[in-house]
Design a protein around this motif. Structure first.
Motif, PDB file in Angstrom:
ATOM      1  N   ARG A 155       6.547  -4.765   7.113  1.00  0.00           N
ATOM      2  CA  ARG A 155       7.501  -5.394   6.117  1.00  0.00           C
ATOM      3  C   ARG A 155       7.113  -6.980   6.033  1.00  0.00           C
ATOM      4  O   ARG A 155       7.244  -7.392   5.011  1.00  0.00           O
ATOM      5  N   GLU A 156       6.696  -7.496   7.160  1.00  0.00           N
ATOM      6  CA  GLU A 156       6.274  -8.977   7.155  1.00  0.00           C
ATOM      7  C   GLU A 156       4.813  -9.117   6.453  1.00  0.00           C
ATOM      8  O   GLU A 156       4.619  -9.821   5.352  1.00  0.00           O
ATOM      9  N   LYS A 157       3.902  -8.336   6.677  1.00  0.00           N
ATOM     10  CA  LYS A 157       2.652  -8.029   5.805  1.00  0.00           C
ATOM     11  C   LYS A 157       2.804  -7.936   4.281  1.00  0.00           C
ATOM     12  O   LYS A 157       2.034  -8.282   3.367  1.00  0.00           O
ATOM     13  N   SER A 158       3.814  -7.124   3.945  1.00  0.00           N
ATOM     14  CA  SER A 158       4.203  -6.768   2.627  1.00  0.00           C
ATOM     15  C   SER A 158       5.006  -8.242   1.899  1.00  0.00           C
ATOM     16  O   SER A 158       4.286  -8.321   0.759  1.00  0.00           O
ATOM     17  N   LEU A 218       7.257  -5.450  -2.728  1.00  0.00           N
ATOM     18  CA  LEU A 218       6.592  -6.261  -1.767  1.00  0.00           C
ATOM     19  C   LEU A 218       7.463  -7.526  -1.290  1.00  0.00           C
ATOM     20  O   LEU A 218       7.469  -8.146  -0.453  1.00  0.00           O
ATOM     21  N   SER A 219       7.706  -8.017  -2.680  1.00  0.00           N
ATOM     22  CA  SER A 219       8.468  -9.425  -2.362  1.00  0.00           C
ATOM     23  C   SER A 219       9.856  -9.357  -1.532  1.00  0.00           C
ATOM     24  O   SER A 219      10.486 -10.541  -1.383  1.00  0.00           O
ATOM     25  N   GLN A 220      10.351  -8.130  -1.376  1.00  0.00           N
ATOM     26  CA  GLN A 220      11.379  -7.971  -0.459  1.00  0.00           C
ATOM     27  C   GLN A 220      11.130  -7.276   0.950  1.00  0.00           C
ATOM     28  O   GLN A 220      12.043  -6.993   1.449  1.00  0.00           O
ATOM     29  N   GLY A 221       9.862  -7.539   0.892  1.00  0.00           N
ATOM     30  CA  GLY A 221       9.430  -7.152   2.598  1.00  0.00           C
ATOM     31  C   GLY A 221       9.338  -5.697   2.563  1.00  0.00           C
ATOM     32  O   GLY A 221       9.275  -4.931   3.687  1.00  0.00           O
ATOM     33  N   THR A 222       9.279  -4.670   1.418  1.00  0.00           N
ATOM     34  CA  THR A 222       9.406  -3.504   1.602  1.00  0.00           C
ATOM     35  C   THR A 222       7.911  -2.751   1.209  1.00  0.00           C
ATOM     36  O   THR A 222       7.672  -3.023   0.194  1.00  0.00           O
ATOM     37  N   PRO A 223       7.399  -2.118   2.100  1.00  0.00           N
ATOM     38  CA  PRO A 223       6.392  -1.483   1.928  1.00  0.00           C
ATOM     39  C   PRO A 223       6.008  -0.367   0.827  1.00  0.00           C
ATOM     40  O   PRO A 223       7.115  -0.069   0.430  1.00  0.00           O
ATOM     41  N   VAL A 224       4.708  -0.039   0.568  1.00  0.00           N
ATOM     42  CA  VAL A 224       4.745   0.893  -0.702  1.00  0.00           C
ATOM     43  C   VAL A 224       3.668   1.938  -0.471  1.00  0.00           C
ATOM     44  O   VAL A 224       2.900   1.526   0.272  1.00  0.00           O
ATOM     45  N   ILE A 225       4.104   3.352  -0.947  1.00  0.00           N
ATOM     46  CA  ILE A 225       3.028   4.173  -1.065  1.00  0.00           C
ATOM     47  C   ILE A 225       2.488   4.378  -2.380  1.00  0.00           C
ATOM     48  O   ILE A 225       3.577   4.612  -3.281  1.00  0.00           O
ATOM     49  N   ALA A 226       1.425   4.240  -2.755  1.00  0.00           N
ATOM     50  CA  ALA A 226       1.065   4.278  -4.118  1.00  0.00           C
ATOM     51  C   ALA A 226      -0.221   5.017  -4.222  1.00  0.00           C
ATOM     52  O   ALA A 226      -0.986   5.505  -3.410  1.00  0.00           O
ATOM     53  N   SER A 227      -0.144   5.762  -5.362  1.00  0.00           N
ATOM     54  CA  SER A 227      -1.182   6.875  -5.603  1.00  0.00           C
ATOM     55  C   SER A 227      -2.622   5.891  -5.955  1.00  0.00           C
ATOM     56  O   SER A 227      -2.728   4.905  -6.358  1.00  0.00           O
ATOM     57  N   SER A 232       0.094  -3.091   4.084  1.00  0.00           N
ATOM     58  CA  SER A 232       1.556  -3.293   3.428  1.00  0.00           C
ATOM     59  C   SER A 232       1.848  -2.023   2.912  1.00  0.00           C
ATOM     60  O   SER A 232       2.752  -1.838   2.206  1.00  0.00           O
ATOM     61  N   GLY A 233       1.190  -0.797   3.527  1.00  0.00           N
ATOM     62  CA  GLY A 233       1.481   0.581   2.712  1.00  0.00           C
ATOM     63  C   GLY A 233       0.355   1.465   2.955  1.00  0.00           C
ATOM     64  O   GLY A 233      -0.662   1.185   3.488  1.00  0.00           O
ATOM     65  N   TYR A 234       0.336   2.155   1.844  1.00  0.00           N
ATOM     66  CA  TYR A 234      -0.815   3.346   1.900  1.00  0.00           C
ATOM     67  C   TYR A 234      -1.090   3.901   0.512  1.00  0.00           C
ATOM     68  O   TYR A 234      -0.350   3.789  -0.268  1.00  0.00           O
ATOM     69  N   TRP A 235      -2.235   4.174   0.349  1.00  0.00           N
ATOM     70  CA  TRP A 235      -2.962   4.177  -0.914  1.00  0.00           C
ATOM     71  C   TRP A 235      -3.544   5.694  -1.024  1.00  0.00           C
ATOM     72  O   TRP A 235      -4.431   6.119  -0.191  1.00  0.00           O
ATOM     73  N   ILE A 236      -2.789   6.669  -1.645  1.00  0.00           N
ATOM     74  CA  ILE A 236      -3.290   8.216  -1.430  1.00  0.00           C
ATOM     75  C   ILE A 236      -3.260   8.963  -2.644  1.00  0.00           C
ATOM     76  O   ILE A 236      -2.948   8.471  -3.739  1.00  0.00           O
TER      77      ILE A 236
END
Length: 212
Positions: free
Chosen positions: A194-197, A142-151, A164-168
């Motif tokens: 990316r900005e929200k991340s 996230l610190s680099q503006g890259t969103p995340v898919i996390a389980s 900022s991404g998805y929780w799946i």
């Protein structure tokens, strides 16, 4: 000391309802944001141990079920130290799925500035572990503006709440569904993610949370 509500519940289970438990996330010195190389090859990123708890077998099978990934010019990069027996089982999955075999690369351990360049240029970071008490790698991404898919084995439902991404669920079918979804994202929506991340990462800056 718990780093998340889920961890608090686990502590309480063993120590009792009247135990005093403070929830304090793993605040850190948020790394400097590196300029993204728009000419970089398109890739999804995993960074961490190559070990069973990380559910990378589910990730690879999910990739093999993602028609968008298979038919795109995206690659999947996996950075980290390999646990020998588990890596062998992952290699067997790739052998059984030729549609993704040449689109998945194990790139070894990456550290320092190179690690943050890797995050900055990634399209998305994926952490689909069976269990994580926190997951520092998510803040690093996230610190680099890259969103995340996390389980849902991680305490990161805030990714969806903050766009900022998805929780799946970390089943192969769910992973495939969300990989298809992110590859199909319109550029304007992805730019907002990316900005929200980056803004979410700043909430974990130790210097603005030191009183906690």
């Amino acid at each position: 000391h718990a780093t998340s509500e889920d961890e608090r519940k686990t502590i309480q289970k063993y120590f009792g309802l009247h135990t005093r438990i403070e929830i304090i996330p793993n605040y850190m010195e948020v790394p400097q944001k590196i300029s993204r190389d728009e000419k970089s090859d398109k890739y999804l990123l995993y960074l961490g141990r190559i070990a069973p708890i990380k559910a990378l077998d589910n990730l690879l099978i999910g990739l093999s079920k993602s028609s968008r990934f298979i038919n795109s010019d995206f690659k999947m990069l996996l950075a980290g130290i390999k646990q020998r027996d588990y890596y062998k089982s992952l290699d067997e999955i790739l052998e059984d799925n030729p549609s993704i075999k040449n689109k998945v690369e194990f790139i070894g351990s990456i550290e320092g500035e190179e690690k943050f360049k890797l995050f900055a240029n990634a399209y998305y970071t994926l952490l689909v572990s069976h269990s994580e008490n926190f997951g520092n790698v998510i803040i690093e991404s996230l610190s680099q503006g890259t969103p995340v898919i996390a389980s849902k084995g991680t305490p990161w439902q805030i990714l969806e709440e903050s766009n900022s991404g998805y929780w799946i669920e970390n089943s192969p079918n769910s992973i495939a569904e969300y990989i298809d979804r992110i590859i199909d994202l319109k550029l304007d929506k992805y730019s907002i993610q990316r900005e929200k991340s980056y803004q979410l990462a700043l909430k974990y800056d130790i210097y603005v949370n030191i009183e906690k």
